[in-house]
Design an enzyme around this catalytic site. Structure first.
Site, PDB file in Angstrom:
ATOM      1  N   GLY A  14      -2.297  -2.159  23.633  1.00 40.34           N
ATOM      2  CA  GLY A  14      -2.948  -1.216  24.546  1.00 40.34           C
ATOM      3  C   GLY A  14      -3.409   0.081  23.917  1.00 40.34           C
ATOM      4  O   GLY A  14      -3.583   1.078  24.621  1.00 40.34           O
ATOM      5  N   MET A  88      -6.402 -11.528  25.956  1.00 39.15           N
ATOM      6  CA  MET A  88      -6.415 -12.760  25.162  1.00 39.15           C
ATOM      7  C   MET A  88      -6.802 -14.019  25.940  1.00 39.15           C
ATOM      8  O   MET A  88      -6.633 -15.122  25.438  1.00 39.15           O
ATOM      9  CB  MET A  88      -5.041 -12.973  24.509  1.00 39.15           C
ATOM     10  CG  MET A  88      -4.648 -11.878  23.542  1.00 39.15           C
ATOM     11  SD  MET A  88      -5.814 -11.713  22.183  1.00 39.15           S
ATOM     12  CE  MET A  88      -5.265 -13.076  21.160  1.00 39.15           C
ATOM     13  N   HIS A 107     -14.472  -6.017  19.985  1.00 39.49           N
ATOM     14  CA  HIS A 107     -14.090  -7.079  19.061  1.00 39.49           C
ATOM     15  C   HIS A 107     -13.948  -6.490  17.652  1.00 39.49           C
ATOM     16  O   HIS A 107     -14.798  -5.702  17.220  1.00 39.49           O
ATOM     17  CB  HIS A 107     -15.155  -8.184  19.070  1.00 39.49           C
ATOM     18  CG  HIS A 107     -14.762  -9.357  18.237  1.00 39.49           C
ATOM     19  ND1 HIS A 107     -13.862 -10.308  18.665  1.00 39.49           N
ATOM     20  CD2 HIS A 107     -15.115  -9.708  16.978  1.00 39.49           C
ATOM     21  CE1 HIS A 107     -13.689 -11.202  17.707  1.00 39.49           C
ATOM     22  NE2 HIS A 107     -14.429 -10.861  16.669  1.00 39.49           N
TER      23      HIS A 107
HETATM   24  C1  GRF Z   1      -8.393  -4.737  19.246  1.00 43.56           C
HETATM   25  O1  GRF Z   1      -8.399  -4.805  17.846  1.00 43.56           O
HETATM   26  C2  GRF Z   1      -9.623  -5.385  19.822  1.00 43.56           C
HETATM   27  O2  GRF Z   1     -10.709  -5.339  18.971  1.00 43.56           O
HETATM   28  C3  GRF Z   1      -9.187  -6.808  20.014  1.00 43.56           C
HETATM   29  O3  GRF Z   1      -7.842  -6.741  20.362  1.00 43.56           O
HETATM   30  C4  GRF Z   1      -7.255  -5.556  19.820  1.00 43.56           C
HETATM   31  C5  GRF Z   1      -6.554  -4.858  20.922  1.00 43.56           C
HETATM   32  O4  GRF Z   1      -5.783  -3.790  20.474  1.00 43.56           O
HETATM   33  N1  GRF Z   1     -10.034  -7.457  20.983  1.00 43.56           N
HETATM   34  P1  GRF Z   1      -5.060  -2.821  21.503  1.00 43.56           P
HETATM   35  O5  GRF Z   1      -4.225  -3.685  22.426  1.00 43.56           O
HETATM   36  O6  GRF Z   1      -6.117  -2.083  22.259  1.00 43.56           O
HETATM   37  O7  GRF Z   1      -4.213  -1.920  20.654  1.00 43.56           O
END
Ligand code: GRF
Length: 188
Positions: A14, A88, A107
């Site tokens: 997050g 996810m 991404h």
């Molecule tokens: C990020 O690196 C984003 O690009 C990918 O998932 C990760 C999420 O990180 N889709 P976080 O949970 O926001 O720290």
């Protein structure tokens, strides 16, 4: 300024959620976060929703109608933009057809390169000299929607996966808010 009502979807750390929560407190940032949805009850990101007193919903994706549950909650909260931030699960075609407002995603690569999972490993294996992050609209193709913004950096030969992730995420925290401002200013 009329802010858009956003829902952020997460599954893990997050850090992007946290960053967007901070930014959305600015009076002239174009979204306000009304709801956080996680498909993972153990996602650390949920703590940021708690900290900022934002309602959150943990969704059991094993339920057959889980997307309808999400859609009902989006409607109830008047959500008009979804920001995926490390979510996810794949958004189904049916969901995309039902939620007709904007859905954007971040991404950790320079799309169209390295779509899908395990990006950092694959980037290192391919000995790329440059990488970065992409904010894009979500459509029916995995990581294939229209690109809103990208940020990049050069990969040093001694970078580990950890280093790559750290650098990429630092850029993500600049790119995501910037993309949100951009789509509020430009008609897509
Ligand atoms: C990020 O690196 C984003 O690009 C990918 O998932 C990760 C999420 O990180 N889709 P976080 O949970 O926001 O720290």
């Amino acid at each position: 300024m009329v802010k858009k009502k956003a829902c952020v979807f997460i599954s893990g750390e997050g850090s992007n959620l946290r960053n967007l929560l901070k930014r959305s407190r600015d009076y002239n940032f174009p979204i306000t976060i009304k709801l956080v949805i996680s498909n993972n009850s153990k996602a650390r990101g949920i703590n940021f929703a708690k900290k900022y007193s934002i309602p959150y919903l943990i969704i059991n994706t094993k339920l057959r109608n889980f997307e309808n549950l999400i859609l009902n909650n989006l409607k109830k909260n008047g959500i008009n933009i979804i920001c995926l931030a490390g979510y996810m699960k794949i958004i189904s075609k049916k969901f995309l057809r039902s939620f007709k407002k904007q859905i954007i995603n971040i991404h950790p690569s320079l799309l169209p390169k390295f779509k899908g999972l395990n990006t950092f490993k694959r980037i290192l294996r391919k000995k790329e000299i440059k990488t970065g992050c992409t904010v894009h609209f979500v459509n029916e193709k995995l990581d294939g929607g229209r690109i809103i913004t990208q940020k990049s950096f050069y990969i040093m030969s001694n970078f580990s996966e950890f280093e790559l992730k750290k650098r990429t995420q630092n850029l993500e925290h600049i790119a995501y808010p910037e993309a949100i401002v951009k789509i509020s200013r430009i008609n897509y």
